[in-house]
Design a protein around this motif. Structure first.
Motif, PDB file in Angstrom:
ATOM      1  N   ARG A  47       0.809  -1.226   0.000  1.00 46.67           N
ATOM      2  CA  ARG A  47       0.000   0.000   0.000  1.00 46.67           C
ATOM      3  C   ARG A  47       0.840   1.273   0.000  1.00 46.67           C
ATOM      4  N   ARG A  48       2.147   1.130   0.121  1.00 51.34           N
ATOM      5  CA  ARG A  48       3.021   2.304   0.182  1.00 51.34           C
ATOM      6  C   ARG A  48       3.559   2.635  -1.205  1.00 51.34           C
ATOM      7  N   HIS A  49       3.271   3.833  -1.666  1.00 45.83           N
ATOM      8  CA  HIS A  49       3.738   4.260  -2.988  1.00 45.83           C
ATOM      9  C   HIS A  49       5.262   4.315  -3.060  1.00 45.83           C
ATOM     10  N   ASP A  50       5.911   4.793  -1.997  1.00 42.32           N
ATOM     11  CA  ASP A  50       7.369   4.880  -2.034  1.00 42.32           C
ATOM     12  C   ASP A  50       8.002   3.492  -2.106  1.00 42.32           C
ATOM     13  N   ALA A  51       7.428   2.546  -1.366  1.00 45.79           N
ATOM     14  CA  ALA A  51       7.962   1.181  -1.380  1.00 45.79           C
ATOM     15  C   ALA A  51       7.772   0.539  -2.748  1.00 45.79           C
ATOM     16  N   MET A  52       6.571   0.656  -3.314  1.00 42.78           N
ATOM     17  CA  MET A  52       6.318   0.020  -4.609  1.00 42.78           C
ATOM     18  C   MET A  52       7.115   0.683  -5.723  1.00 42.78           C
ATOM     19  N   SER A  53       7.299   1.996  -5.653  1.00 42.72           N
ATOM     20  CA  SER A  53       8.124   2.669  -6.668  1.00 42.72           C
ATOM     21  C   SER A  53       9.553   2.153  -6.629  1.00 42.72           C
ATOM     22  N   ALA A  54      10.085   1.985  -5.427  1.00 43.53           N
ATOM     23  CA  ALA A  54      11.459   1.489  -5.277  1.00 43.53           C
ATOM     24  C   ALA A  54      11.571   0.044  -5.753  1.00 43.53           C
ATOM     25  N   VAL A  55      10.601  -0.772  -5.398  1.00 46.09           N
ATOM     26  CA  VAL A  55      10.631  -2.185  -5.807  1.00 46.09           C
ATOM     27  C   VAL A  55      10.469  -2.303  -7.322  1.00 46.09           C
ATOM     28  N   LEU A  56       9.560  -1.525  -7.901  1.00 45.68           N
ATOM     29  CA  LEU A  56       9.375  -1.567  -9.356  1.00 45.68           C
ATOM     30  C   LEU A  56      10.647  -1.177 -10.093  1.00 45.68           C
ATOM     31  N   ALA A  57      11.360  -0.194  -9.588  1.00 50.52           N
ATOM     32  CA  ALA A  57      12.627   0.199 -10.221  1.00 50.52           C
ATOM     33  C   ALA A  57      13.618  -0.959 -10.202  1.00 50.52           C
ATOM     34  N   LEU A  58      13.554  -1.764  -9.154  1.00 50.78           N
ATOM     35  CA  LEU A  58      14.495  -2.889  -9.038  1.00 50.78           C
ATOM     36  C   LEU A  58      14.121  -4.068  -9.933  1.00 50.78           C
ATOM     37  N   THR A  59      12.908  -4.072 -10.497  1.00 51.49           N
ATOM     38  CA  THR A  59      12.558  -5.152 -11.428  1.00 51.49           C
ATOM     39  C   THR A  59      13.377  -5.064 -12.711  1.00 51.49           C
ATOM     40  N   VAL A  87      -2.168   0.707  -6.404  1.00 53.15           N
ATOM     41  CA  VAL A  87      -0.918   1.357  -5.998  1.00 53.15           C
ATOM     42  C   VAL A  87       0.174   1.085  -7.035  1.00 53.15           C
ATOM     43  N   VAL A  88       0.287  -0.164  -7.471  1.00 54.71           N
ATOM     44  CA  VAL A  88       1.298  -0.511  -8.475  1.00 54.71           C
ATOM     45  C   VAL A  88       1.037   0.255  -9.772  1.00 54.71           C
ATOM     46  N   GLU A  89      -0.215   0.340 -10.173  1.00 54.74           N
ATOM     47  CA  GLU A  89      -0.557   1.094 -11.389  1.00 54.74           C
ATOM     48  C   GLU A  89      -0.212   2.575 -11.222  1.00 54.74           C
ATOM     49  N   ALA A  90      -0.525   3.133 -10.053  1.00 55.75           N
ATOM     50  CA  ALA A  90      -0.244   4.549  -9.806  1.00 55.75           C
ATOM     51  C   ALA A  90       1.254   4.849  -9.809  1.00 55.75           C
ATOM     52  N   CYS A  91       2.054   3.845  -9.486  1.00 50.70           N
ATOM     53  CA  CYS A  91       3.513   4.015  -9.473  1.00 50.70           C
ATOM     54  C   CYS A  91       4.138   3.748 -10.840  1.00 50.70           C
ATOM     55  N   GLY A  92       3.298   3.578 -11.858  1.00 47.98           N
ATOM     56  CA  GLY A  92       3.827   3.322 -13.205  1.00 47.98           C
ATOM     57  C   GLY A  92       4.257   1.889 -13.408  1.00 47.98           C
ATOM     58  N   GLY A  93       3.640   0.980 -12.694  1.00 51.93           N
ATOM     59  CA  GLY A  93       4.053  -0.417 -12.717  1.00 51.93           C
ATOM     60  C   GLY A  93       3.841  -1.155 -14.018  1.00 51.93           C
ATOM     61  N   ILE A  94       2.805  -0.794 -14.774  1.00 48.72           N
ATOM     62  CA  ILE A  94       2.528  -1.552 -16.002  1.00 48.72           C
ATOM     63  C   ILE A  94       3.646  -1.397 -17.026  1.00 48.72           C
ATOM     64  N   PRO A  95       4.062  -0.184 -17.390  1.00 53.78           N
ATOM     65  CA  PRO A  95       5.159  -0.102 -18.367  1.00 53.78           C
ATOM     66  C   PRO A  95       6.469  -0.694 -17.848  1.00 53.78           C
ATOM     67  N   VAL A  96       6.700  -0.578 -16.547  1.00 53.11           N
ATOM     68  CA  VAL A  96       7.925  -1.150 -15.972  1.00 53.11           C
ATOM     69  C   VAL A  96       7.885  -2.670 -16.068  1.00 53.11           C
ATOM     70  N   LEU A  97       6.749  -3.269 -15.745  1.00 50.76           N
ATOM     71  CA  LEU A  97       6.646  -4.729 -15.823  1.00 50.76           C
ATOM     72  C   LEU A  97       6.701  -5.223 -17.271  1.00 50.76           C
ATOM     73  N   ILE A  98       6.151  -4.450 -18.204  1.00 53.75           N
ATOM     74  CA  ILE A  98       6.267  -4.824 -19.621  1.00 53.75           C
ATOM     75  C   ILE A  98       7.741  -4.819 -20.024  1.00 53.75           C
ATOM     76  N   GLU A  99       8.455  -3.801 -19.587  1.00 57.33           N
ATOM     77  CA  GLU A  99       9.887  -3.735 -19.873  1.00 57.33           C
ATOM     78  C   GLU A  99      10.632  -4.885 -19.197  1.00 57.33           C
ATOM     79  N   ALA A 100      10.194  -5.251 -18.001  1.00 56.35           N
ATOM     80  CA  ALA A 100      10.843  -6.353 -17.273  1.00 56.35           C
ATOM     81  C   ALA A 100      10.686  -7.686 -18.000  1.00 56.35           C
ATOM     82  N   LEU A 101       9.627  -7.828 -18.798  1.00 60.61           N
ATOM     83  CA  LEU A 101       9.466  -9.063 -19.576  1.00 60.61           C
ATOM     84  C   LEU A 101      10.653  -9.265 -20.506  1.00 60.61           C
TER      85      LEU A 101
END
Length: 157
Positions: A47-59, A87-101
């Motif tokens: 639920r934390r935006h800062d945590a998910m943003s940091a984790v998404l960057a590490l993907t 929360v993941v969507e708000a942190c820009g998670g979809i394009p990051v996860l697509i790139e992670a593929l």
């Protein structure tokens, strides 16, 4: 007590990923372990935006172990919670996860990113449209077919 500060401390360490790669590796793996074993921590982290943003960057990390732990943590956090998906969507998670593929250093990291994106698309129909518009549909469907073909692989968590 001190246990309440642990996730916050780990998130701060993740935010300093350029300074000490080894410490970041330990921090992301510790967060993943917390999320795996303590459902309340999975809720707090997810639920934390800062945590998910940091984790998404590490993907997208060049360190395969960090990348796998980060992809697994995102997958864990989105599973079973529309709020954490948002929360993941708000942190820009979809394009990051697509790139992670494409950027996945290991097959396991790719599988975790695939499963996370699949859960997001199932939870939020507009996410599926976004994936389609971002030209991620072909990559996601290829990754899902690879995942389904490898029926022997148990979930990572």
């Amino acid at each position: 007590g001190g246990a309440a500060l642990l996730p916050e401390t780990l998130v701060v360490i993740l935010g300093r990923r350029d300074e000490d790669a080894r410490l970041v590796r330990y921090a992301v793996r510790a967060l993943r372990s917390l999320a795996l074993h303590v459902a309340r921590m999975r809720e707090r982290i997810g639920r934390r935006h800062d945590a998910m943003s940091a984790v998404l960057a590490l993907t997208l990390s060049s360190d395969a172990r960090v990348q796998l732990a980060a992809c697994s943590l995102v997958h864990m956090c989105v599973t079973g919670s529309p709020e954490r998906v948002a929360v993941v969507e708000a942190c820009g998670g979809i394009p990051v996860l697509i790139e992670a593929l494409d950027a996945a250093a290991t097959e396991d990291a790719r599988k975790q990113a695939t499963q996370a994106l699949t859960v997001i698309c199932e939870e939020d129909p507009t996410a599926a449209t976004y994936v389609d518009n971002a030209c991620g549909t072909v990559r996601l469907s290829d990754a899902v077919s690879d995942l389904l073909r490898d029926y022997r692989t148990p979930p990572f968590f």
